[in-house]
Design a protein around this motif. Structure first.
Motif, PDB file in Angstrom:
ATOM      1  N   PRO A 133       0.782  -1.239   0.000  1.00 16.72           N
ATOM      2  CA  PRO A 133       0.000   0.000   0.000  1.00 16.72           C
ATOM      3  C   PRO A 133       0.815   1.292   0.000  1.00 16.72           C
ATOM      4  O   PRO A 133       0.235   2.363  -0.083  1.00 16.72           O
ATOM      5  N   ALA A 134       2.135   1.225   0.089  1.00 25.12           N
ATOM      6  CA  ALA A 134       2.938   2.458   0.120  1.00 25.12           C
ATOM      7  C   ALA A 134       2.658   3.286  -1.131  1.00 25.12           C
ATOM      8  O   ALA A 134       2.707   2.766  -2.248  1.00 25.12           O
ATOM      9  N   PRO A 135       2.373   4.579  -0.974  1.00 26.40           N
ATOM     10  CA  PRO A 135       2.011   5.418  -2.112  1.00 26.40           C
ATOM     11  C   PRO A 135       3.195   5.952  -2.915  1.00 26.40           C
ATOM     12  O   PRO A 135       3.023   6.409  -4.040  1.00 26.40           O
ATOM     13  N   SER A 136       4.385   5.899  -2.335  1.00 22.69           N
ATOM     14  CA  SER A 136       5.539   6.480  -3.020  1.00 22.69           C
ATOM     15  C   SER A 136       6.821   5.783  -2.577  1.00 22.69           C
ATOM     16  O   SER A 136       6.840   5.077  -1.563  1.00 22.69           O
ATOM     17  N   PRO A 137       7.904   5.993  -3.327  1.00 22.56           N
ATOM     18  CA  PRO A 137       9.188   5.367  -2.982  1.00 22.56           C
ATOM     19  C   PRO A 137       9.720   5.875  -1.647  1.00 22.56           C
ATOM     20  O   PRO A 137       9.286   6.907  -1.142  1.00 22.56           O
ATOM     21  N   LEU A 138      10.693   5.155  -1.115  1.00 25.02           N
ATOM     22  CA  LEU A 138      11.402   5.643   0.065  1.00 25.02           C
ATOM     23  C   LEU A 138      12.157   6.909  -0.321  1.00 25.02           C
ATOM     24  O   LEU A 138      12.649   7.026  -1.450  1.00 25.02           O
ATOM     25  N   PRO A 139      12.273   7.876   0.578  1.00 23.91           N
ATOM     26  CA  PRO A 139      13.005   9.091   0.241  1.00 23.91           C
ATOM     27  C   PRO A 139      14.490   8.796   0.019  1.00 23.91           C
ATOM     28  O   PRO A 139      15.116   8.106   0.821  1.00 23.91           O
ATOM     29  N   ALA A 140      14.993   9.299  -1.087  1.00 23.74           N
ATOM     30  CA  ALA A 140      16.402   9.079  -1.434  1.00 23.74           C
ATOM     31  C   ALA A 140      17.299  10.003  -0.628  1.00 23.74           C
ATOM     32  O   ALA A 140      16.944  11.141  -0.329  1.00 23.74           O
ATOM     33  N   VAL A 141      18.455   9.476  -0.277  1.00 25.78           N
ATOM     34  CA  VAL A 141      19.520  10.268   0.325  1.00 25.78           C
ATOM     35  C   VAL A 141      20.630  10.293  -0.720  1.00 25.78           C
ATOM     36  O   VAL A 141      21.166   9.248  -1.082  1.00 25.78           O
ATOM     37  N   ARG A 142      20.934  11.472  -1.227  1.00 29.12           N
ATOM     38  CA  ARG A 142      21.984  11.562  -2.251  1.00 29.12           C
ATOM     39  C   ARG A 142      23.336  11.265  -1.610  1.00 29.12           C
ATOM     40  O   ARG A 142      23.683  11.853  -0.588  1.00 29.12           O
ATOM     41  N   VAL A 143      24.060  10.321  -2.201  1.00 26.72           N
ATOM     42  CA  VAL A 143      25.348   9.909  -1.655  1.00 26.72           C
ATOM     43  C   VAL A 143      26.394   9.814  -2.763  1.00 26.72           C
ATOM     44  O   VAL A 143      26.070   9.710  -3.934  1.00 26.72           O
ATOM     45  N   THR A 144      27.633   9.855  -2.333  1.00 19.29           N
ATOM     46  CA  THR A 144      28.760   9.688  -3.237  1.00 19.29           C
ATOM     47  C   THR A 144      29.850   8.911  -2.512  1.00 19.29           C
ATOM     48  O   THR A 144      29.827   8.798  -1.287  1.00 19.29           O
ATOM     49  N   ILE A 145      30.788   8.390  -3.282  1.00 21.41           N
ATOM     50  CA  ILE A 145      31.935   7.707  -2.692  1.00 21.41           C
ATOM     51  C   ILE A 145      33.098   8.686  -2.705  1.00 21.41           C
ATOM     52  O   ILE A 145      33.458   9.226  -3.762  1.00 21.41           O
ATOM     53  N   GLU A 146      33.660   8.941  -1.546  1.00 21.85           N
ATOM     54  CA  GLU A 146      34.840   9.792  -1.412  1.00 21.85           C
ATOM     55  C   GLU A 146      35.939   8.938  -0.801  1.00 21.85           C
ATOM     56  O   GLU A 146      35.902   8.640   0.394  1.00 21.85           O
ATOM     57  N   GLY A 147      36.890   8.535  -1.638  1.00 24.47           N
ATOM     58  CA  GLY A 147      37.943   7.633  -1.172  1.00 24.47           C
ATOM     59  C   GLY A 147      37.323   6.284  -0.819  1.00 24.47           C
ATOM     60  O   GLY A 147      36.749   5.624  -1.658  1.00 24.47           O
ATOM     61  N   GLU A 148      37.396   5.939   0.439  1.00 26.21           N
ATOM     62  CA  GLU A 148      36.821   4.681   0.927  1.00 26.21           C
ATOM     63  C   GLU A 148      35.564   4.918   1.788  1.00 26.21           C
ATOM     64  O   GLU A 148      35.151   4.028   2.521  1.00 26.21           O
ATOM     65  N   GLU A 149      34.967   6.082   1.688  1.00 27.51           N
ATOM     66  CA  GLU A 149      33.821   6.451   2.508  1.00 27.51           C
ATOM     67  C   GLU A 149      32.595   6.734   1.642  1.00 27.51           C
ATOM     68  O   GLU A 149      32.704   7.258   0.540  1.00 27.51           O
TER      69      GLU A 149
END
Length: 153
Positions: A133-149
């Motif tokens: 029944p969920a009406p929409s996707p989970l909210p995205a968290v914009r992420v990137t890879i910086e080195g090993e993090e």
């Protein structure tokens, strides 16, 4: 009969003894109502509670701490919560932990995130609704890879 005699003969109305069925029904109603209240405590229907609360620039996880193909729960230093998903060695995504249906916390299940309250299912790689029944996707968290993090953008 005198008035004083009448008053001495008055008594509380007689009631029939409770039937076994009535007693059993009442004894089951209290735990059932309590379970309903406890079950609803996992849901939050007030306001926009799906915001993961992850701040830009926050470290979510070390790249090596997120296995390929498995959602990994993270909690940031500021208290933000997300599931990080690694599709391959260089592709990561992150999504909020709260179901968009009624605010219950989703749980990882293979490559999916499932809501235990009303059985919504989300794709852990995209956050999109797979079923339920969920009406929409989970909210995205914009992420990137910086080195090993893995870091929030």
């Amino acid at each position: 009969m005198q008035a004083s005699d009448t008053s001495s003969q008055l008594s509380a109305p007689r009631t029939a003894p409770a039937s076994r069925r009535a007693v059993l029904t009442a004894s089951l109603a209290v735990p059932a109502a309590s379970a309903g209240v406890l079950g609803l405590s996992a849901c939050d229907t007030g306001g926009d509670s799906t915001d993961p609360g992850v701040r830009p620039g926050e470290r979510l996880a070390a790249l090596d701490d997120v296995p390929v193909g498995e959602p990994t729960y993270v909690r940031t230093e500021s208290g933000g919560e997300a599931y990080v998903y690694r599709s391959d060695d260089t592709t990561v995504a992150a999504f909020g932990t709260i179901c968009t249906h009624q605010g219950c916390s989703v749980q990882p299940d293979g490559a999916e995130l499932r809501c235990p309250c009303h059985q919504s299912v989300f794709d852990a790689a995209t956050g999109e609704v797979v079923s339920g029944p969920a009406p929409s996707p989970l909210p995205a968290v914009r992420v990137t890879i910086e080195g090993e993090e893995i870091v929030a953008e």
